[in-house]
Design a protein around this motif. Structure first.
Motif, mmCIF file in Angstrom:
data_model
loop_
_atom_site.group_PDB
_atom_site.id
_atom_site.type_symbol
_atom_site.label_atom_id
_atom_site.label_comp_id
_atom_site.label_asym_id
_atom_site.label_seq_id
_atom_site.Cartn_x
_atom_site.Cartn_y
_atom_site.Cartn_z
ATOM 1 N N ALA A 99 0.840 -1.192 0.000
ATOM 2 C CA ALA A 99 0.000 0.000 0.000
ATOM 3 C C ALA A 99 0.879 1.247 0.000
ATOM 4 O O ALA A 99 1.838 1.328 0.774
ATOM 5 N N THR A 100 0.507 2.200 -0.831
ATOM 6 C CA THR A 100 1.309 3.406 -0.981
ATOM 7 C C THR A 100 1.011 4.432 0.097
ATOM 8 O O THR A 100 1.935 5.076 0.620
ATOM 9 N N TYR A 101 -0.240 4.608 0.479
ATOM 10 C CA TYR A 101 -0.629 5.791 1.244
ATOM 11 C C TYR A 101 -1.114 5.541 2.659
ATOM 12 O O TYR A 101 -1.281 6.483 3.402
ATOM 13 N N TYR A 102 -1.339 4.312 3.061
ATOM 14 C CA TYR A 102 -1.997 4.059 4.339
ATOM 15 C C TYR A 102 -1.140 3.170 5.229
ATOM 16 O O TYR A 102 -0.143 2.592 4.806
ATOM 17 N N SER A 103 -1.594 3.058 6.488
ATOM 18 C CA SER A 103 -0.970 2.162 7.454
ATOM 19 C C SER A 103 -2.055 1.509 8.296
ATOM 20 O O SER A 103 -3.169 2.019 8.395
ATOM 21 N N ARG A 104 -1.720 0.374 8.884
ATOM 22 C CA ARG A 104 -2.646 -0.385 9.728
ATOM 23 C C ARG A 104 -3.985 -0.559 9.022
ATOM 24 O O ARG A 104 -5.049 -0.220 9.573
ATOM 25 N N ILE A 105 -3.952 -1.093 7.828
ATOM 26 C CA ILE A 105 -5.145 -1.278 7.024
ATOM 27 C C ILE A 105 -5.386 -2.743 6.719
ATOM 28 O O ILE A 105 -4.467 -3.480 6.381
ATOM 29 N N ALA A 106 -6.636 -3.148 6.852
ATOM 30 C CA ALA A 106 -7.042 -4.517 6.558
ATOM 31 C C ALA A 106 -7.898 -4.590 5.297
ATOM 32 O O ALA A 106 -8.208 -5.687 4.844
ATOM 33 N N ASN A 107 -8.275 -3.471 4.754
ATOM 34 C CA ASN A 107 -9.128 -3.421 3.571
ATOM 35 C C ASN A 107 -8.289 -3.662 2.321
ATOM 36 O O ASN A 107 -7.426 -2.848 1.994
ATOM 37 N N PRO A 108 -8.529 -4.748 1.609
ATOM 38 C CA PRO A 108 -7.706 -5.034 0.424
ATOM 39 C C PRO A 108 -7.810 -3.967 -0.652
ATOM 40 O O PRO A 108 -6.876 -3.807 -1.444
ATOM 41 N N ALA A 109 -8.896 -3.211 -0.675
ATOM 42 C CA ALA A 109 -9.062 -2.174 -1.693
ATOM 43 C C ALA A 109 -8.067 -1.036 -1.529
ATOM 44 O O ALA A 109 -7.841 -0.263 -2.468
ATOM 45 N N LEU A 110 -7.461 -0.933 -0.354
ATOM 46 C CA LEU A 110 -6.503 0.149 -0.101
ATOM 47 C C LEU A 110 -5.069 -0.253 -0.425
ATOM 48 O O LEU A 110 -4.158 0.553 -0.259
ATOM 49 N N TYR A 111 -4.889 -1.468 -0.875
ATOM 50 C CA TYR A 111 -3.563 -1.919 -1.302
ATOM 51 C C TYR A 111 -3.452 -1.762 -2.817
ATOM 52 O O TYR A 111 -4.376 -2.116 -3.548
ATOM 53 N N ASP A 112 -2.300 -1.277 -3.265
ATOM 54 C CA ASP A 112 -2.158 -0.899 -4.664
ATOM 55 C C ASP A 112 -1.535 -1.988 -5.539
ATOM 56 O O ASP A 112 -1.792 -2.038 -6.736
ATOM 57 N N PHE A 113 -0.699 -2.815 -4.949
ATOM 58 C CA PHE A 113 0.034 -3.809 -5.729
ATOM 59 C C PHE A 113 -0.080 -5.166 -5.043
ATOM 60 O O PHE A 113 -0.010 -5.260 -3.815
ATOM 61 N N TRP A 114 -0.179 -6.220 -5.863
ATOM 62 C CA TRP A 114 -0.404 -7.577 -5.355
ATOM 63 C C TRP A 114 0.518 -8.568 -6.041
ATOM 64 O O TRP A 114 0.838 -8.421 -7.228
ATOM 65 N N GLY A 115 0.902 -9.586 -5.286
ATOM 66 C CA GLY A 115 1.592 -10.712 -5.880
ATOM 67 C C GLY A 115 0.597 -11.695 -6.473
ATOM 68 O O GLY A 115 -0.620 -11.488 -6.399
ATOM 69 N N GLN A 116 1.123 -12.766 -7.044
ATOM 70 C CA GLN A 116 0.283 -13.742 -7.719
ATOM 71 C C GLN A 116 -0.279 -14.798 -6.768
ATOM 72 O O GLN A 116 -1.183 -15.546 -7.126
ATOM 73 N N GLY A 117 0.261 -14.862 -5.569
ATOM 74 C CA GLY A 117 -0.220 -15.789 -4.565
ATOM 75 C C GLY A 117 0.558 -17.089 -4.526
ATOM 76 O O GLY A 117 1.177 -17.503 -5.511
ATOM 77 N N THR A 118 0.539 -17.734 -3.365
ATOM 78 C CA THR A 118 1.158 -19.035 -3.190
ATOM 79 C C THR A 118 0.200 -19.913 -2.381
ATOM 80 O O THR A 118 -0.388 -19.463 -1.403
ATOM 81 N N GLN A 119 0.048 -21.152 -2.813
ATOM 82 C CA GLN A 119 -0.930 -22.050 -2.191
ATOM 83 C C GLN A 119 -0.359 -22.667 -0.929
ATOM 84 O O GLN A 119 0.749 -23.204 -0.924
ATOM 85 N N VAL A 120 -1.156 -22.622 0.123
ATOM 86 C CA VAL A 120 -0.841 -23.320 1.360
ATOM 87 C C VAL A 120 -1.977 -24.309 1.625
ATOM 88 O O VAL A 120 -3.143 -23.916 1.679
ATOM 89 N N THR A 121 -1.620 -25.570 1.778
ATOM 90 C CA THR A 121 -2.605 -26.605 2.049
ATOM 91 C C THR A 121 -2.203 -27.328 3.328
ATOM 92 O O THR A 121 -1.066 -27.799 3.444
ATOM 93 N N VAL A 122 -3.137 -27.385 4.278
ATOM 94 C CA VAL A 122 -2.877 -28.022 5.552
ATOM 95 C C VAL A 122 -3.785 -29.248 5.675
ATOM 96 O O VAL A 122 -5.011 -29.126 5.666
ATOM 97 N N SER A 123 -3.181 -30.414 5.779
ATOM 98 C CA SER A 123 -3.960 -31.639 5.899
ATOM 99 C C SER A 123 -4.168 -31.998 7.367
ATOM 100 O O SER A 123 -3.335 -31.687 8.216
ATOM 101 N N SER A 124 -5.262 -32.662 7.637
ATOM 102 C CA SER A 124 -5.585 -33.030 9.025
ATOM 103 C C SER A 124 -5.019 -34.384 9.390
ATOM 104 O O SER A 124 -4.513 -35.122 8.570
#
Length: 124
Positions: A99-124
């Motif tokens: 996020a460029t302009y904010y701090s302590r934010i949980a709203n994804p709309a306020l973040y400007d740049f994103w990675g492609q993601g990485t999968q985490v799978t937890v088996s029981s």
């Protein structure tokens, strides 16, 4: 242009730990607030945790309950999400975002740049 690349995901068993990394490039890393989100199949993207630009002020979702730790290294241009005591409900694609302009934010709309993601799978 800012680029974020996550790594470190995989398949683990309940109770295990996993460390995710986020590599940042394109602009001065210390200018950006860095957050982690996750999205489980069929669910909305949810905030996990974040870290301030100077790396001193972490901020977590309530469900983390001390199991996860967010950190960053402004010299290496990387951020880390350390996850302990993983449970099957932690299974999701995990994303880092800047996020460029904010701090302590949980709203994804306020973040400007994103990675492609990485999968985490937890088996029981």
């Amino acid at each position: 242009q800012v680029t974020l690349v996550e790594s470190g995901g995989g398949l683990v068993q309940a109770g295990d730990s996993l460390s995710l990394s986020c590599a940042f490039s394109g602009r001065p890393f210390s200018n950006y607030y860095l957050g982690w989100f996750r999205q489980a199949l069929g669910k909305e993207r949810e905030f996990v945790g974040a870290i301030s630009r100077n790396a001193r002020d972490p901020y977590y979702a309530d469900f983390v309950k001390g199991r996860f730790t967010v950190s960053r290294d402004n010299f290496k241009n990387t951020a880390t999400l350390q996850m302990n005591s993983l449970q099957p409900e932690d299974t999701a694609v995990y994303y880092c975002a800047a996020a460029t302009y904010y701090s302590r934010i949980a709203n994804p709309a306020l973040y400007d740049f994103w990675g492609q993601g990485t999968q985490v799978t937890v088996s029981s």
